[in-house]
Design a protein around this motif. Sequence first.
Motif, PDB file in Angstrom:
ATOM      1  N   THR A  46       0.842  -1.194   0.000  1.00  0.00           N
ATOM      2  CA  THR A  46       0.000   0.000   0.000  1.00  0.00           C
ATOM      3  C   THR A  46       0.875   1.241   0.000  1.00  0.00           C
ATOM      4  OG1 THR A  46      -0.147   0.084   2.420  1.00  0.00           O
ATOM      5  CG2 THR A  46      -1.841  -1.184   1.245  1.00  0.00           C
ATOM      6  N   MET A  47       0.288   2.347  -0.396  1.00  0.00           N
ATOM      7  CA  MET A  47       0.997   3.622  -0.421  1.00  0.00           C
ATOM      8  C   MET A  47       0.010   4.737  -0.107  1.00  0.00           C
ATOM      9  SD  MET A  47       1.581   3.802  -4.529  1.00  0.00           S
ATOM     10  CE  MET A  47       2.381   2.196  -4.447  1.00  0.00           C
ATOM     11  N   PRO A  48       0.502   5.875   0.378  1.00  0.00           N
ATOM     12  CA  PRO A  48      -0.405   6.973   0.708  1.00  0.00           C
ATOM     13  C   PRO A  48      -0.951   7.658  -0.546  1.00  0.00           C
ATOM     14  CG  PRO A  48       1.868   7.647   1.038  1.00  0.00           C
ATOM     15  CD  PRO A  48       1.901   6.183   0.711  1.00  0.00           C
ATOM     16  N   ALA A  49      -2.183   8.114  -0.455  1.00  0.00           N
ATOM     17  CA  ALA A  49      -2.806   8.857  -1.552  1.00  0.00           C
ATOM     18  C   ALA A  49      -3.834   9.814  -0.957  1.00  0.00           C
ATOM     19  CB  ALA A  49      -3.459   7.908  -2.543  1.00  0.00           C
ATOM     20  N   TYR A  50      -4.205  10.811  -1.747  1.00  0.00           N
ATOM     21  CA  TYR A  50      -5.197  11.797  -1.311  1.00  0.00           C
ATOM     22  C   TYR A  50      -6.585  11.399  -1.800  1.00  0.00           C
ATOM     23  CZ  TYR A  50      -1.910  15.484   0.198  1.00  0.00           C
ATOM     24  OH  TYR A  50      -0.972  16.222   0.850  1.00  0.00           O
ATOM     25  N   VAL A  51      -7.586  11.575  -0.933  1.00  0.00           N
ATOM     26  CA  VAL A  51      -8.981  11.529  -1.356  1.00  0.00           C
ATOM     27  C   VAL A  51      -9.625  12.864  -0.973  1.00  0.00           C
ATOM     28  CG1 VAL A  51      -9.170   9.031  -1.104  1.00  0.00           C
ATOM     29  CG2 VAL A  51      -9.784  10.499   0.809  1.00  0.00           C
ATOM     30  N   ALA A  52     -10.687  13.205  -1.682  1.00  0.00           N
ATOM     31  CA  ALA A  52     -11.385  14.463  -1.405  1.00  0.00           C
ATOM     32  C   ALA A  52     -12.162  14.354  -0.093  1.00  0.00           C
ATOM     33  CB  ALA A  52     -12.328  14.793  -2.550  1.00  0.00           C
ATOM     34  N   LYS A  53     -11.881  15.274   0.841  1.00  0.00           N
ATOM     35  CA  LYS A  53     -12.596  15.255   2.127  1.00  0.00           C
ATOM     36  C   LYS A  53     -14.073  15.570   1.908  1.00  0.00           C
ATOM     37  CE  LYS A  53     -10.360  16.912   5.582  1.00  0.00           C
ATOM     38  NZ  LYS A  53      -9.691  17.832   6.534  1.00  0.00           N
ATOM     39  N   ASP A  54     -14.348  16.535   1.052  1.00  0.00           N
ATOM     40  CA  ASP A  54     -15.693  16.848   0.569  1.00  0.00           C
ATOM     41  C   ASP A  54     -15.586  17.000  -0.941  1.00  0.00           C
ATOM     42  OD1 ASP A  54     -17.274  17.105   3.084  1.00  0.00           O
ATOM     43  OD2 ASP A  54     -15.843  18.706   3.500  1.00  0.00           O
ATOM     44  N   ALA A  55     -16.707  17.080  -1.615  1.00  0.00           N
ATOM     45  CA  ALA A  55     -16.674  17.208  -3.068  1.00  0.00           C
ATOM     46  C   ALA A  55     -15.887  18.455  -3.469  1.00  0.00           C
ATOM     47  CB  ALA A  55     -18.091  17.283  -3.623  1.00  0.00           C
ATOM     48  N   LEU A  56     -14.974  18.295  -4.421  1.00  0.00           N
ATOM     49  CA  LEU A  56     -14.199  19.410  -4.942  1.00  0.00           C
ATOM     50  C   LEU A  56     -14.862  19.894  -6.225  1.00  0.00           C
ATOM     51  CD1 LEU A  56     -10.588  17.934  -4.541  1.00  0.00           C
ATOM     52  CD2 LEU A  56     -11.826  19.394  -2.939  1.00  0.00           C
ATOM     53  N   ALA A  64      -4.437  21.416   1.931  1.00  0.00           N
ATOM     54  CA  ALA A  64      -4.382  20.190   2.745  1.00  0.00           C
ATOM     55  C   ALA A  64      -5.704  19.965   3.469  1.00  0.00           C
ATOM     56  CB  ALA A  64      -3.229  20.284   3.737  1.00  0.00           C
ATOM     57  N   ASP A  65      -6.431  21.050   3.789  1.00  0.00           N
ATOM     58  CA  ASP A  65      -7.714  20.920   4.474  1.00  0.00           C
ATOM     59  C   ASP A  65      -8.796  20.333   3.559  1.00  0.00           C
ATOM     60  OD1 ASP A  65      -6.626  21.980   6.765  1.00  0.00           O
ATOM     61  OD2 ASP A  65      -7.220  24.034   6.289  1.00  0.00           O
ATOM     62  N   SER A  66      -8.565  20.356   2.244  1.00  0.00           N
ATOM     63  CA  SER A  66      -9.541  19.818   1.298  1.00  0.00           C
ATOM     64  C   SER A  66      -9.404  18.317   1.121  1.00  0.00           C
ATOM     65  CB  SER A  66      -9.364  20.468  -0.081  1.00  0.00           C
ATOM     66  OG  SER A  66      -9.241  21.866   0.002  1.00  0.00           O
ATOM     67  N   LEU A  67      -8.299  17.760   1.678  1.00  0.00           N
ATOM     68  CA  LEU A  67      -7.937  16.385   1.359  1.00  0.00           C
ATOM     69  C   LEU A  67      -7.727  15.541   2.608  1.00  0.00           C
ATOM     70  CD1 LEU A  67      -5.224  17.386  -1.255  1.00  0.00           C
ATOM     71  CD2 LEU A  67      -7.597  16.788  -1.761  1.00  0.00           C
ATOM     72  N   THR A  68      -7.819  14.244   2.427  1.00  0.00           N
ATOM     73  CA  THR A  68      -7.533  13.275   3.485  1.00  0.00           C
ATOM     74  C   THR A  68      -6.556  12.240   2.931  1.00  0.00           C
ATOM     75  OG1 THR A  68      -9.742  13.544   4.445  1.00  0.00           O
ATOM     76  CG2 THR A  68      -8.516  11.561   5.047  1.00  0.00           C
ATOM     77  N   VAL A  98     -14.404  16.450  -8.325  1.00  0.00           N
ATOM     78  CA  VAL A  98     -13.957  15.231  -7.652  1.00  0.00           C
ATOM     79  C   VAL A  98     -14.959  14.935  -6.536  1.00  0.00           C
ATOM     80  CG1 VAL A  98     -12.097  14.073  -6.404  1.00  0.00           C
ATOM     81  CG2 VAL A  98     -11.551  15.804  -8.128  1.00  0.00           C
ATOM     82  N   PRO A  99     -15.752  13.874  -6.640  1.00  0.00           N
ATOM     83  CA  PRO A  99     -16.740  13.559  -5.601  1.00  0.00           C
ATOM     84  C   PRO A  99     -16.083  13.273  -4.255  1.00  0.00           C
ATOM     85  CG  PRO A  99     -17.186  12.340  -7.620  1.00  0.00           C
ATOM     86  CD  PRO A  99     -15.832  12.948  -7.788  1.00  0.00           C
TER      87      PRO A  99
END
Length: 213
Positions: A46-56, A64-68, A98-99
């Motif tokens: 596995t490796m780290p990746a960003y997902v959208a915290k809320d819809a972009l 960074a606050d937009s992502l998890t 980005v949903p």
Amino acid sequence: MAMDAQGPAPRLSKPSWKDPRLLIGILLVLAAVAGVVALVGSAGKTMPAYVAKDALVVGQKITADSLTVVQVQLGDADGKYLDPNDPLDDTAVAIRIVPKGELVARSSVGKTDALDRKPASVSIDEALPKEVVVGSHVDVWVALPDERNGYQVPILMLPGAEVAALNVSASSLGSGKNMQLMVLVTDTQMPKFLGAVANKAKVSVVWNPGAAP
């Protein structure tokens, strides 16, 4: 009595560790085992990746606050997604929707000058079908005021516009009153649309499933 003309049968000799055929066989087995171990190990990596915290939405600044950060298995596709180990560009914005909870692809992020569409506000007084959600497509019809305090025949001004955001006030639940949409409008369409809104045109929105890519 006839003598057996044949001599004694030859005996098979035991293989020697110095036999090159035996060494090659051992190397082949070791290589096969190593390949299986490497394959199993990479499959579970596995490796780290960003997902959208809320819809972009398109045009939204990416911070960074937009992502998890999550751990995922990407395999050969890891280069297609934002890497949390790389610093975020201070000027980065979403150039595609980005949903919420979806991996953020590098192609979804760019700079403002890369935007070919910009979000514009649409206020309507009519209930929308449940299919109209962020990322769906709608036709935006506009009826300009006439000289008799009525409206002219509606015209299709924004065909297949993508919905970037939905805002529904508490008083409009179930009625569609005071509903506001953000739709993506091209630079070519924008002046005419903003002019119609400034002239208090009546705006209607119709779901257009055929416009989805």
